[in-house]
Scaffold this motif. Structure first.
Motif, PDB file in Angstrom:
ATOM      1  N   ASP A   1      53.370 -13.240 -57.578  1.00 54.04           N
ATOM      2  CA  ASP A   1      53.875 -12.467 -56.456  1.00 54.04           C
ATOM      3  C   ASP A   1      54.589 -13.324 -55.416  1.00 54.04           C
ATOM      4  N   ASP A   2      54.840 -14.594 -55.741  1.00 60.23           N
ATOM      5  CA  ASP A   2      55.583 -15.474 -54.830  1.00 60.23           C
ATOM      6  C   ASP A   2      56.256 -16.565 -55.653  1.00 60.23           C
ATOM      7  N   ALA A   3      57.089 -16.132 -56.599  1.00 58.61           N
ATOM      8  CA  ALA A   3      57.647 -17.045 -57.587  1.00 58.61           C
ATOM      9  C   ALA A   3      59.066 -17.472 -57.269  1.00 58.61           C
ATOM     10  N   GLY A   4      59.554 -17.182 -56.070  1.00 60.49           N
ATOM     11  CA  GLY A   4      60.901 -17.594 -55.716  1.00 60.49           C
ATOM     12  C   GLY A   4      60.997 -19.073 -55.421  1.00 60.49           C
ATOM     13  N   ALA A   5      62.219 -19.590 -55.382  1.00 60.72           N
ATOM     14  CA  ALA A   5      62.413 -21.005 -55.072  1.00 60.72           C
ATOM     15  C   ALA A   5      61.920 -21.334 -53.673  1.00 60.72           C
ATOM     16  N   ILE A   6      62.073 -20.381 -52.748  1.00 68.83           N
ATOM     17  CA  ILE A   6      61.521 -20.519 -51.394  1.00 68.83           C
ATOM     18  C   ILE A   6      60.291 -19.635 -51.319  1.00 68.83           C
ATOM     19  N   ARG A   7      59.153 -20.241 -51.055  1.00 65.86           N
ATOM     20  CA  ARG A   7      57.904 -19.494 -51.020  1.00 65.86           C
ATOM     21  C   ARG A   7      57.769 -18.749 -49.690  1.00 65.86           C
ATOM     22  N   PHE A   8      57.349 -17.507 -49.769  1.00 65.98           N
ATOM     23  CA  PHE A   8      57.117 -16.720 -48.569  1.00 65.98           C
ATOM     24  C   PHE A   8      55.727 -16.982 -47.993  1.00 65.98           C
ATOM     25  N   ARG A   9      54.739 -17.179 -48.857  1.00 64.28           N
ATOM     26  CA  ARG A   9      53.364 -17.407 -48.382  1.00 64.28           C
ATOM     27  C   ARG A   9      53.191 -18.870 -47.989  1.00 64.28           C
TER      28      ARG A   9
ATOM     29  N   TYR B   1      62.944 -11.005 -55.286  1.00 70.56           N
ATOM     30  CA  TYR B   1      62.984 -12.467 -55.156  1.00 70.56           C
ATOM     31  C   TYR B   1      61.583 -13.046 -55.273  1.00 70.56           C
ATOM     32  N   ARG B   2      60.614 -12.433 -54.635  1.00 71.95           N
ATOM     33  CA  ARG B   2      59.248 -12.940 -54.680  1.00 71.95           C
ATOM     34  C   ARG B   2      58.673 -12.901 -56.092  1.00 71.95           C
TER      35      ARG B   2
ATOM     36  N   VAL C   1      64.862 -10.190 -42.694  1.00 69.32           N
ATOM     37  CA  VAL C   1      64.388 -11.362 -43.437  1.00 69.32           C
ATOM     38  C   VAL C   1      63.388 -12.153 -42.607  1.00 69.32           C
ATOM     39  N   ALA C   2      63.662 -12.328 -41.309  1.00 64.51           N
ATOM     40  CA  ALA C   2      62.724 -13.044 -40.442  1.00 64.51           C
ATOM     41  C   ALA C   2      61.376 -12.333 -40.380  1.00 64.51           C
ATOM     42  N   ALA C   3      61.376 -11.008 -40.317  1.00 67.92           N
ATOM     43  CA  ALA C   3      60.120 -10.252 -40.300  1.00 67.92           C
ATOM     44  C   ALA C   3      59.356 -10.434 -41.608  1.00 67.92           C
ATOM     45  N   ALA C   4      60.066 -10.508 -42.740  1.00 75.40           N
ATOM     46  CA  ALA C   4      59.397 -10.718 -44.021  1.00 75.40           C
ATOM     47  C   ALA C   4      58.719 -12.081 -44.066  1.00 75.40           C
ATOM     48  N   PHE C   5      59.413 -13.122 -43.634  1.00 74.66           N
ATOM     49  CA  PHE C   5      58.800 -14.453 -43.618  1.00 74.66           C
ATOM     50  C   PHE C   5      57.625 -14.509 -42.640  1.00 74.66           C
ATOM     51  N   GLN C   6      57.739 -13.845 -41.501  1.00 73.63           N
ATOM     52  CA  GLN C   6      56.652 -13.871 -40.535  1.00 73.63           C
ATOM     53  C   GLN C   6      55.435 -13.115 -41.064  1.00 73.63           C
ATOM     54  N   TYR C   7      55.657 -12.007 -41.753  1.00 69.26           N
ATOM     55  CA  TYR C   7      54.523 -11.254 -42.303  1.00 69.26           C
ATOM     56  C   TYR C   7      53.733 -12.104 -43.288  1.00 69.26           C
ATOM     57  N   PHE C   8      54.427 -12.735 -44.231  1.00 71.83           N
ATOM     58  CA  PHE C   8      53.708 -13.532 -45.220  1.00 71.83           C
ATOM     59  C   PHE C   8      53.187 -14.839 -44.614  1.00 71.83           C
ATOM     60  N   ASN C   9      53.800 -15.297 -43.547  1.00 74.54           N
ATOM     61  CA  ASN C   9      53.255 -16.428 -42.810  1.00 74.54           C
ATOM     62  C   ASN C   9      51.884 -16.074 -42.239  1.00 74.54           C
TER      63      ASN C   9
ATOM     64  N   ASP D   1      44.578 -15.621 -45.169  1.00 74.52           N
ATOM     65  CA  ASP D   1      43.931 -15.735 -46.480  1.00 74.52           C
ATOM     66  C   ASP D   1      43.958 -17.140 -47.051  1.00 74.52           C
ATOM     67  N   GLY D   2      45.005 -17.911 -46.738  1.00 73.62           N
ATOM     68  CA  GLY D   2      45.113 -19.253 -47.303  1.00 73.62           C
ATOM     69  C   GLY D   2      45.275 -19.254 -48.803  1.00 73.62           C
ATOM     70  N   THR D   3      45.911 -18.227 -49.368  1.00 70.26           N
ATOM     71  CA  THR D   3      46.040 -18.140 -50.831  1.00 70.26           C
ATOM     72  C   THR D   3      46.904 -19.258 -51.386  1.00 70.26           C
ATOM     73  N   GLY D   4      47.980 -19.593 -50.668  1.00 70.70           N
ATOM     74  CA  GLY D   4      48.847 -20.675 -51.154  1.00 70.70           C
ATOM     75  C   GLY D   4      48.134 -22.009 -51.157  1.00 70.70           C
ATOM     76  N   LEU D   5      47.343 -22.293 -50.115  1.00 71.57           N
ATOM     77  CA  LEU D   5      46.601 -23.546 -50.057  1.00 71.57           C
ATOM     78  C   LEU D   5      45.546 -23.603 -51.152  1.00 71.57           C
TER      79      LEU D   5
END
Length: 360
Positions: A19-27, A127-128, A294-302, A308-312
């Motif tokens: 669910d976050d497989a793009g070249a730029i990660r959202f999470r 993209y994600r 786009v900024a709202a999308a990045f902020q939401y997943f930020n 949750d810290g799923t990416g970490l």
């Protein structure tokens, strides 16, 4: 940040979740500057594919909207150019031309915002999931249709709620005039407080598929503790959109001033040219709406990552995992092959413990 490098190798990149497989990660946890920078980088890297989709899907609608908006502006200018009656300053709001132009402008702007927001959020979802580079306009159109329902219903419920609050405050003011100012201030404070929550709610509903109230509660919990961060980001992005809007509106204003037209038929052929120039740059102006989405999308997943810290956790799991090839021999001795020196020194390394097994 290495996590944002599209060209980095496997040594710098963790395995991509589905669910976050793009070249730029959202999470990813990002501060305000990082969110703004990654927003511009995302738009730069995907300008061709996203721009093609916007042109095919929203291009004709944007051109029609720009023409209608320019016509509405002419209607408002016509009403304003009429004689002014100081004894009745509210007479302008009863002008048919003014109300017609204002209504058309409002409908056009809202419709284009809904369409562009649906296109961009549909593209972000593709993209994600790793579909960047393969999102043809037909696939993006399908994603846009899926996103349009949550986007439209979110705006409709939001407008209905704000209208209901306005009516309630008006009734309280009529019954208790003393509370009128306090009610107006409370309504304004509530609207400002809801801006970050409602802005991210569009992203939440498209990404998670929740209903309005379920998504509202989830988004409110995300924003709690990060309200000023989110509000500040939206203010910065709004200023950037305003700056872009001013730059894109200059050519139309220059042409209008040079040709000096107030109505569609006032300047003959010159007014038609000015009308066309204004409409053309109006189409480009609608493209500026992509930036806050786009900024709202990045902020939401930020904020999701901060919670949750799923990416970490994924990166920690990737570091702790030991890839094993069952066909290859293991360097560890089997249980039956352990000799008397097993368990001494470095595990499986064959090094004797200090002070033992030295040559004599």
């Amino acid at each position: 940040m290495y996590d944002d490098l599209a060209g980095s190798g496997d040594l710098l990149r963790d395995p991509a979740p589905p669910d976050d497989a793009g070249a730029i990660r959202f999470r990813r946890e990002r501060d305000l500057g990082d969110v703004v920078n990654v927003t511009f980088r995302f738009l730069r890297d995907n300008a061709r594919e996203l721009g093609r989709g916007l042109l095919v899907i929203a291009g004709p609608a944007a051109l029609l909207a720009a023409i209608l908006s320019t016509w509405a502006q002419l209607q408002i200018e016509t009403a304003l150019s009429g004689p002014y009656d100081p004894s009745d300053p509210a007479a302008l709001f009863g002008s048919e031309a003014y109300l017609r132009g204002l209504a058309v402008s409002l409908v056009v702007v809202v419709a284009m915002q809904l369409l562009i927001q649906s296109i961009v959020l549909g593209y972000v979802e593709g993209y994600r999931r790793g579909a960047a580079g393969a999102l043809a306009p037909t696939e993006l159109w399908e994603a846009t249709k899926r996103a349009f329902g949550p986007v439209f219903s979110t705006m409709a419920v939001t407008v209905a709620l704000l209208f209901a609050l306005f009516v309630a405050v008006s009734l309280v003011t009529a019954l208790v005039p003393v509370l009128g100012l306090l009610g107006a201030l409370a309504l304004m404070a509530l609207a400002v407080y809801l801006v970050p929550i409602l802005t991210l709610l569009y992203v939440q509903r498209v990404a998670e598929g929740d209903g309005f109230w379920e998504g509202f509660e989830a988004t409110r919990d995300l924003v709690r503790g990060h309200w000023w961060f989110t509000f500040g980001l939206l203010v910065v992005v709004a200023l950037l959109v305003f700056a872009v809007s001013v730059v894109l509106s200059v050519p139309g204003l220059v042409v209008q001033t040079a040709f000096g037209f107030n109505t569609l038929d006032g300047g003959g052929g010159l007014s038609v040219v000015a009308f066309a120039v204004t409409a053309l740059f109006g189409v480009l102006l609608y493209a500026a709406y992509v930036l806050p989405v786009v900024a709202a999308a990045f902020q939401y997943f930020n904020l999701v990552e901060r919670r949750d810290g799923t990416g970490l956790l994924a990166r920690v799991d990737a570091l702790g995992a030991e890839p094993r090839d069952e066909a290859a021999p293991s360097w560890r001795p089997s249980a039956g092959d352990e000799g008397p020196e097993a368990g001494r020194g470095f595990r499986g390394g064959g090094f004797p413990d200090e002070g033992r097994g030295r040559a004599r």
